[in-house]
Design an enzyme around this catalytic site. Structure first.
Site, PDB file in Angstrom:
ATOM      1  N   LEU A  85     -19.590 -61.311  17.843  1.00  0.00           N
ATOM      2  CA  LEU A  85     -18.646 -60.801  16.847  1.00  0.00           C
ATOM      3  C   LEU A  85     -19.313 -60.679  15.482  1.00  0.00           C
ATOM      4  O   LEU A  85     -19.117 -59.696  14.765  1.00  0.00           O
ATOM      5  CB  LEU A  85     -17.420 -61.730  16.754  1.00  0.00           C
ATOM      6  CG  LEU A  85     -16.297 -61.251  15.837  1.00  0.00           C
ATOM      7  CD1 LEU A  85     -15.699 -59.948  16.350  1.00  0.00           C
ATOM      8  CD2 LEU A  85     -15.210 -62.323  15.714  1.00  0.00           C
ATOM      9  N   HIS A 315      -2.254 -58.230  19.499  1.00  0.00           N
ATOM     10  CA  HIS A 315      -2.405 -56.917  18.875  1.00  0.00           C
ATOM     11  C   HIS A 315      -1.141 -56.057  19.014  1.00  0.00           C
ATOM     12  O   HIS A 315      -0.588 -55.573  18.017  1.00  0.00           O
ATOM     13  CB  HIS A 315      -3.566 -56.139  19.517  1.00  0.00           C
ATOM     14  CG  HIS A 315      -4.871 -56.863  19.480  1.00  0.00           C
ATOM     15  ND1 HIS A 315      -5.223 -57.729  18.480  1.00  0.00           N
ATOM     16  CD2 HIS A 315      -5.943 -56.815  20.326  1.00  0.00           C
ATOM     17  CE1 HIS A 315      -6.442 -58.196  18.714  1.00  0.00           C
ATOM     18  NE2 HIS A 315      -6.886 -57.668  19.830  1.00  0.00           N
TER      19      HIS A 315
END
Length: 838
Positions: A85, A315
């Site tokens: 990430l 999300h």
């Protein structure tokens, strides 16, 4: 000649400070006189690293004067600095922050940290930093200088022990003293697995907090738990070290420009949306994230979480909240936005097993076996695809289906939020003679296009036959028409299309918000727990459900298409039977099951078929009773088992004679009827609010009398008994539905209960061994006066008691269910295979 020549303090190695000489070779005569003056004062009289860099920035035109650098110093610590990430997004986001804020008046240092030892960690981190890219709209010369300075301001630390954190704190304090700078605050970005959060939080809190007057911002990456219980535990641990205002939980989708603009769009277009943003005008809403990649290389994570936890619970749910929540008066108030989101969560109808369809691409199982070294016979039920149907019971959205869909190994990579409006128009004119863009017969929709897919860029699209939206010119611009492109079957020319003026990565947007202390794009503890409370029941119910297998990519064809049927989801196409457990028995294996249970008729099959059969039998009983006497008196038990039956009756039995049906309660918990623990509350949520039973035909038990709960002096039991006597002929219900507890109780009649197992009293107060202890219940003698009694038993958890009850005689004091024996009526047992056979 040079203006800037300075030794840079480098990384510590074994306590020593390595010094690296760096120079910015620029002709002195090319520098502005103000820079020469300030450089001379800063560097010839008092050499300082940070001030050297600031003077370089000054030369690049980023700062008007060094005197304005007075807001203090910010230390950014990136934990997990060499992870995926960090490599893909976080370092680029931090560099973008530096580019944007270098002239803000703050000075910065960036501390990459990981468990890796100093030299290899340093090498890995700087390999990433060298590859940082400059934004397209950034002047190359300026960006090159600022990238060089960013690298000089970045250093690597091994953070493994408490002592490592103490040393880091000491270095930050020493640097600030040497530079003569005041500390503004510290940002700790946790790009590490959640199991490491607590230990890191303890170290930061004990030895690496900034001094009083400086702020602390701790950034946390998902996953935030695995279910409600684990999320509560993690939240409790973190709140022992950090205040709520110090924590920034990242859902990077909230940094996606199209998602981030949903609320501003609704606010700025109120005059257009207020009349149509509701159940009367919206046909359905789709929130979709499709991926072409599979889970290869990530199966360790995916086996724990799956697609629902990975994408839908966070999300897509956040996008759902932005659509369904009521707009606050002040969009810039994070607290007001949070309260509206929590209200929207409260309005969501609970999810059941049939609210979802799940799938798994065929290669996933072999990838799991290979990467996790599982045995060849290992079977995974982890979904890599899911479609979920969600309903809100708010006045605005009641009846509107919200479809959330995500999956891996699908045909395209795309993300969007699509609001499709009802179309009531009939167009007389031939389509070829109409103005196509404004035709009222074309689909009307608003699309927040998250990215990739046909457009390959974030966008907001509004059908031209709806309205021309108000969009902020500083951040969104109308796109050039590309008629050759089509979205949802319509040419792009049918829409007003807007793209961001400057496209920004989601992490850059969020890191900027963290720097500014804005919390409206982050997940609070309350928000997090509300989401897990909503999703956990579904996750539990499908945890062992075999997913539909699909080949992946374009070969999926229509295999994953699904449809809404009576408030539930189902795949549109039947799948050839490919059991994940070939040795698992199927209904056809049970053709010789006994037709009697305790000398009464038995219906035994799989749970879904059983509920369908039971609902049909209840409807037949209702039709016969109405035909005979004009009314049907139905007494229903509480508990978890009847919920699926209630939903079946509500969603599939539209011919049921509800207008002539009286609904009674077999038992009730002594709580207010609005309490989620109340049997009536569940009956209302899952059945009554969905069918047309006259209000005066609904008879809740009077457990709440004189503002007190189940007090004998209030005579609630007598009130209910009198109501039954007044309305039910001979106090004989047409049908009583019962369940059976693992201890053999039924209704709220428990083993060795002092009341209700015998005697003349028809409604009694009882004591449950579990909370809430006080109950009101119909008595066994009254139940046995019914014309029909159906007993529903579901699940493996009931197997032991089912086996026991099949063998015992009439012993209601030990097992109250054994005392159910209608005196002149009919008893039928409905038992699923799991309860019957284990």
């Amino acid at each position: 000649m040079v203006c800037l020549s300075q030794e840079k303090r480098g990384l510590r190695s074994g306590g020593a400070v390595k010094k690296t000489s760096f120079q910015l070779l620029l002709p002195l005569q090319s520098l502005p006189s103000s820079c020469i003056t300030q450089c001379s004062w800063v560097h010839l009289l008092r050499p300082k690293m940070l001030r050297t860099i600031l003077c370089t920035v000054l030369f690049m035109g980023a700062l008007p004067s060094l005197a304005e650098v007075s807001q203090g110093h910010i230390s950014v610590v990136l934990l997990g600095a060499t992870g995926d990430l960090a490599k893909k997004y976080l370092w680029q986001g931090l560099f973008q922050l530096y580019l944007d804020q270098v002239s803000s008046g703050h000075s910065f240092t960036f501390h990459g940290a990981a468990l890796t030892a100093l030299e290899p960690g340093q090498r890995l981190m700087f390999d990433v930093l060298k590859k940082l890219s400059c934004p397209q709209d950034e002047p190359p010369d300026r960006c090159a200088v600022l990238k060089d300075q960013f690298l000089k301001l970045s250093q690597y630390h091994q953070l493994k022990t408490a002592e490592n954190y103490t040393v880091l704190n000491r270095e930050i304090e020493m640097l600030l003293r040497q530079e003569g700078l005041k500390e503004a605050g510290r940002i700790f970005y946790f790009s590490v697995p959640p199991f490491a959060y607590t230990e890191i939080a303890r170290h930061i809190n004990s030895s690496c907090r900034p001094p009083p007057g400086a702020w602390l911002r701790v950034v946390l990456e998902k996953p935030f738990g695995h279910d409600l219980e684990s999320a509560q535990q993690l939240a409790a641990e973190l709140t022992t070290f950090f205040k709520e205002e110090e924590m920034y939980r990242v859902d990077h989708y909230l940094g996606k420009q199209a998602v981030a603009h949903i609320l501003p769009f609704r606010d700025q277009n109120r005059r257009f949306l207020d009349p149509i943003w509701n159940r009367h005008h919206v046909e359905r809403v789709e929130i979709v994230l499709k991926e072409t990649v599979d889970a290869k290389g990530r199966t360790s994570f995916y086996e724990q979480y799956g697609v629902i936890r990975d994408v839908l619970q966070n999300h897509l749910t956040e996008a759902l909240m932005y659509l369904t929540m009521e707009l606050p008066a002040n969009l810039s108030s994070a607290e007001e936005v949070l309260q509206r989101k929590l209200q929207a969560f409260q309005s969501l109808r609970g999810l059941e097993k049939n609210s979802a369809v799940v799938g798994q691409y065929q290669a996933y199982a072999s990838q799991v076996r290979e990467e996790l070294q599982k045995a060849q016979d290992y079977v995974s039920t982890t979904p890599t695809f899911a479609g979920v149907l969600i309903h809100s019971d708010s006045l605005r959205w009641e009846g509107v289906p919200f479809l959330l869909t995500s999956g891996k190994a699908l045909d395209e990579r795309v993300g969007y939020v699509r609001v499709l409006f009802k179309n009531r128009a009939y167009c007389t004119q031939s389509e070829t003679l109409r103005d196509a863009g404004y035709s009222q017969c074309k689909a009307k929709q608003i699309i927040f296009y998250i990215g990739h897919g046909t457009l390959n860029t974030p966008a907001v699209l509004v059908s031209r036959n709806l309205f021309k939206p108000v969009m902020p010119e500083s951040s969104w611009r109308e796109a050039a028409v590309q008629p050759e492109l089509h979205i949802f079957g319509q040419p792009l020319s049918d829409y007003y299309v807007y793209n961001p003026v400057k496209e920004r990565d989601a992490y850059s947007v969020l890191i900027s918000s963290i720097y500014h202390g804005r919390k409206d794009f982050f997940i609070t503890t309350e928000n997090l727990l509300a989401s897990w409370e909503f999703w956990t029941p579904l996750l539990d119910s499908i945890s062992h459900q075999p997913p539909r297998l699909y080949p992946g990519g374009v070969e999926n064809q229509q295999l994953l298409d699904f449809e809404m049927v009576g408030g539930e989801l189902a795949f549109a196409l039947a799948e050839p039977v490919e059991l994940l457990h070939p040795d698992m028995p199927t209904p056809s294996d049970y053709k010789t099951i006994q037709s009697k249970f305790r000398q009464s008729p038995l219906v035994a099959t799989w749970s879904e078929e059983l509920i369908s059969q039971l609902a049909s039998d209840i409807e037949r009983a209702a039709d016969r009773a109405v035909a005979h006497s004009g009314r049907f008196h139905l007494a229903l038990s509480g508990g978890s088992s009847p919920v699926v039956l209630f939903q079946r009756l509500a969603r599939h039995h539209y011919a049921f004679p509800w207008r002539h049906t009286h609904i009674w309660l077999v038992d009730e918990r002594c709580v207010p009827l609005t309490d989620p623990e109340s049997n009536f509350f569940n009956l209302h949520n899952h059945l009554l609010q969905s069918v047309r039973v006259p209000y005066f035909n609904v008879h809740p038990m009077p457990v709440h009398v004189n503002q007190r709960l189940c007090v004998e002096e209030d005579r609630g039991t007598e009130l209910y008994a009198k109501e039954i006597t007044a309305l039910v002929a001979n106090a004989s219900f047409d049908l009583v539905l019962l369940g059976m507890g693992t201890d053999g109780h039924t209704a709220s009649l428990f083993p060795h209960s002092e009341n209700g197992l015998e005697g003349a009293q028809t409604v009694v107060l009882t004591e449950s061994p579990v909370k809430p202890h006080q109950r009101m219940s119909l008595s066994l003698p009254l139940i046995n006066k019914a014309r029909k009694v159906f007993v529903l038993v579901l699940g493996k958890g009931k197997h032991d008691i089912t086996s026991l009850i099949s063998r015992v005689g009439h012993e209601p004091r030990k097992w109250p269910i054994s005392g159910v024996s209608p005196s002149s009526g009919r008893l039928v047992w409905y038992v699923d295979y799991e309860a019957l056979l284990g």
